[in-house]
Design a protein around this motif. Structure first.
Motif, PDB file in Angstrom:
ATOM      1  N   ASP A 190      -0.971   8.032  -2.304  1.00  0.00           N
ATOM      2  CA  ASP A 190      -0.845   8.094  -3.455  1.00  0.00           C
ATOM      3  C   ASP A 190      -0.137   9.682  -3.967  1.00  0.00           C
ATOM      4  O   ASP A 190      -0.338  10.374  -3.072  1.00  0.00           O
ATOM      5  CB  ASP A 190      -2.573   8.434  -3.789  1.00  0.00           C
ATOM      6  CG  ASP A 190      -2.965   8.882  -5.579  1.00  0.00           C
ATOM      7  OD1 ASP A 190      -1.810   8.772  -6.825  1.00  0.00           O
ATOM      8  OD2 ASP A 190      -4.118   9.793  -6.287  1.00  0.00           O
ATOM      9  N   SER A 249       0.345  -3.489  -9.846  1.00  0.00           N
ATOM     10  CA  SER A 249      -0.400  -2.599 -10.529  1.00  0.00           C
ATOM     11  C   SER A 249      -1.020  -2.969  -9.504  1.00  0.00           C
ATOM     12  O   SER A 249      -1.545  -2.843  -8.486  1.00  0.00           O
ATOM     13  CB  SER A 249      -0.334  -3.165 -11.570  1.00  0.00           C
ATOM     14  OG  SER A 249      -1.445  -4.421 -11.151  1.00  0.00           O
ATOM     15  N   GLU A 250      -1.864  -1.159  -9.360  1.00  0.00           N
ATOM     16  CA  GLU A 250      -3.370  -0.822  -8.802  1.00  0.00           C
ATOM     17  C   GLU A 250      -4.533  -1.802  -8.929  1.00  0.00           C
ATOM     18  O   GLU A 250      -3.995  -2.665  -9.639  1.00  0.00           O
ATOM     19  CB  GLU A 250      -3.535   0.653  -8.793  1.00  0.00           C
ATOM     20  CG  GLU A 250      -4.526   1.242  -8.193  1.00  0.00           C
ATOM     21  CD  GLU A 250      -4.697   2.756  -8.023  1.00  0.00           C
ATOM     22  OE1 GLU A 250      -6.483   2.756  -8.120  1.00  0.00           O
ATOM     23  OE2 GLU A 250      -3.981   3.141  -8.575  1.00  0.00           O
ATOM     24  N   LEU A 279      -3.129   3.840  -2.087  1.00  0.00           N
ATOM     25  CA  LEU A 279      -3.481   3.341  -3.901  1.00  0.00           C
ATOM     26  C   LEU A 279      -2.501   0.947  -2.834  1.00  0.00           C
ATOM     27  O   LEU A 279      -2.043   1.500  -1.822  1.00  0.00           O
ATOM     28  CB  LEU A 279      -2.632   3.560  -4.707  1.00  0.00           C
ATOM     29  CG  LEU A 279      -2.693   4.477  -5.285  1.00  0.00           C
ATOM     30  CD1 LEU A 279      -1.862   4.801  -6.034  1.00  0.00           C
ATOM     31  CD2 LEU A 279      -4.264   4.887  -5.568  1.00  0.00           C
ATOM     32  N   THR A 280      -3.219   0.173  -3.398  1.00  0.00           N
ATOM     33  CA  THR A 280      -3.313  -1.010  -2.924  1.00  0.00           C
ATOM     34  C   THR A 280      -2.713  -1.749  -4.093  1.00  0.00           C
ATOM     35  O   THR A 280      -3.084  -1.272  -5.206  1.00  0.00           O
ATOM     36  CB  THR A 280      -4.658  -2.074  -2.563  1.00  0.00           C
ATOM     37  OG1 THR A 280      -5.279  -1.097  -1.534  1.00  0.00           O
ATOM     38  CG2 THR A 280      -3.970  -2.869  -1.906  1.00  0.00           C
ATOM     39  N   LEU A 281      -1.478  -2.157  -4.321  1.00  0.00           N
ATOM     40  CA  LEU A 281      -0.799  -2.387  -5.033  1.00  0.00           C
ATOM     41  C   LEU A 281      -0.111  -4.148  -4.980  1.00  0.00           C
ATOM     42  O   LEU A 281      -0.429  -4.819  -4.574  1.00  0.00           O
ATOM     43  CB  LEU A 281       0.435  -1.670  -5.812  1.00  0.00           C
ATOM     44  CG  LEU A 281       0.643   0.039  -5.718  1.00  0.00           C
ATOM     45  CD1 LEU A 281       1.986   0.162  -6.037  1.00  0.00           C
ATOM     46  CD2 LEU A 281      -0.289  -0.413  -6.558  1.00  0.00           C
ATOM     47  N   GLU A 326       0.767  -0.937   0.413  1.00  0.00           N
ATOM     48  CA  GLU A 326       0.047  -0.304   0.352  1.00  0.00           C
ATOM     49  C   GLU A 326       1.136   1.261  -0.082  1.00  0.00           C
ATOM     50  O   GLU A 326       2.064   1.166   1.125  1.00  0.00           O
ATOM     51  CB  GLU A 326      -0.731  -0.012   1.440  1.00  0.00           C
ATOM     52  CG  GLU A 326      -2.505   1.102   1.309  1.00  0.00           C
ATOM     53  CD  GLU A 326      -2.678   1.012   2.563  1.00  0.00           C
ATOM     54  OE1 GLU A 326      -3.493   0.239   2.329  1.00  0.00           O
ATOM     55  OE2 GLU A 326      -2.267   0.862   3.654  1.00  0.00           O
ATOM     56  N   ARG A 346       5.864  -0.123  -9.961  1.00  0.00           N
ATOM     57  CA  ARG A 346       5.588  -0.488 -11.254  1.00  0.00           C
ATOM     58  C   ARG A 346       7.118  -1.266 -12.140  1.00  0.00           C
ATOM     59  O   ARG A 346       6.518  -2.112 -12.716  1.00  0.00           O
ATOM     60  CB  ARG A 346       4.877   0.963 -11.864  1.00  0.00           C
ATOM     61  CG  ARG A 346       3.649   1.388 -10.766  1.00  0.00           C
ATOM     62  CD  ARG A 346       2.776   2.419 -11.894  1.00  0.00           C
ATOM     63  NE  ARG A 346       1.944   2.738 -11.553  1.00  0.00           N
ATOM     64  CZ  ARG A 346       1.181   2.642 -11.379  1.00  0.00           C
ATOM     65  NH1 ARG A 346       0.258   1.000 -11.140  1.00  0.00           N
ATOM     66  NH2 ARG A 346      -0.521   2.875 -10.459  1.00  0.00           N
ATOM     67  N   ARG A 375      -7.922   1.332  -4.316  1.00  0.00           N
ATOM     68  CA  ARG A 375      -7.770   2.358  -3.741  1.00  0.00           C
ATOM     69  C   ARG A 375      -8.400   2.617  -2.178  1.00  0.00           C
ATOM     70  O   ARG A 375      -9.938   2.187  -1.875  1.00  0.00           O
ATOM     71  CB  ARG A 375      -8.132   3.593  -4.184  1.00  0.00           C
ATOM     72  CG  ARG A 375      -7.970   4.966  -4.277  1.00  0.00           C
ATOM     73  CD  ARG A 375      -8.322   5.752  -5.149  1.00  0.00           C
ATOM     74  NE  ARG A 375      -7.424   5.766  -5.989  1.00  0.00           N
ATOM     75  CZ  ARG A 375      -6.711   7.303  -7.113  1.00  0.00           C
ATOM     76  NH1 ARG A 375      -6.362   7.835  -5.758  1.00  0.00           N
ATOM     77  NH2 ARG A 375      -6.223   6.769  -7.832  1.00  0.00           N
ATOM     78  N   ILE A 430       6.133   4.928  -6.411  1.00  0.00           N
ATOM     79  CA  ILE A 430       4.715   4.164  -7.106  1.00  0.00           C
ATOM     80  C   ILE A 430       5.990   4.060  -8.796  1.00  0.00           C
ATOM     81  O   ILE A 430       5.589   1.802  -8.871  1.00  0.00           O
ATOM     82  CB  ILE A 430       3.622   5.449  -7.448  1.00  0.00           C
ATOM     83  CG1 ILE A 430       3.001   5.360  -6.164  1.00  0.00           C
ATOM     84  CG2 ILE A 430       3.116   4.431  -8.942  1.00  0.00           C
ATOM     85  CD1 ILE A 430       1.936   6.540  -6.433  1.00  0.00           C
TER      86      ILE A 430
END
Length: 158
Positions: free
Chosen positions: A116, A130-131, A150-152, A113, A125, A134, A121
């Protein structure tokens, strides 16, 4: 300093002072993301939790990653790199270690997490995250301003 001069090794309670020095240096208090020493110390004895510390060639702490595995999934709880060591491969080395360790611990899915707008980030990535969700207004900054989280996620096989 180059990434190949960075040593990433398992860490524990004895390294919490180093972890906190990195945390204080790397997390801007305006965003409310940093953890306290008691929060970190409280997690370390729990099953599935591990801590790694990145050091330079003379042993000075550069960054750390705190993670846990539960039921075939791993979560990167915290990752921090000192400002002076950012954009020099330390974060990449910590991510590679997290992914490797998670796989060795039986995780098939990886999660994290992040606020944003956080510059990390791009790092996540690049490592295949990837997301997937949210959380609105999750972080509360020092000024009272709120920020989304953001949860990735990614597979360990990605």
């Amino acid at each position: 300093m180059s990434a190949d001069q960075v040593i990433v090794e398992e860490a524990g309670f004895a390294d919490l002072d180093a972890v906190m020095r990195v945390m204080i240096d790397s997390f801007d208090p305006a965003f409310g993301e940093a953890w306290t020493a008691p929060q970190c110390a409280g997690l370390l004895p729990l099953p599935g939790v591990w801590l790694v510390l990145a050091r330079d060639g003379v042993g000075a702490p550069l960054g750390f990653a705190l993670s846990r595995t539960v039921a075939g999934e791993a979560e990167l709880l915290l990752l921090a790199v000192k400002k002076s060591a950012q954009r020099r491969g330390v974060g990449d080395r910590l991510m590679q270690r997290f992914i490797r360790d998670a796989g060795e611990r039986g995780a098939e899915r990886l999660h994290l997490e992040v606020r944003d707008g956080n510059q990390a980030i791009g790092l996540y990535r690049r490592h295949g995250f990837s997301e997937v969700g949210r959380r609105r207004n999750y972080y509360s900054g020092a000024s009272g301003q709120r920020f989304d989280a953001l949860t990735l996620a990614r597979s360990t096989k990605a």
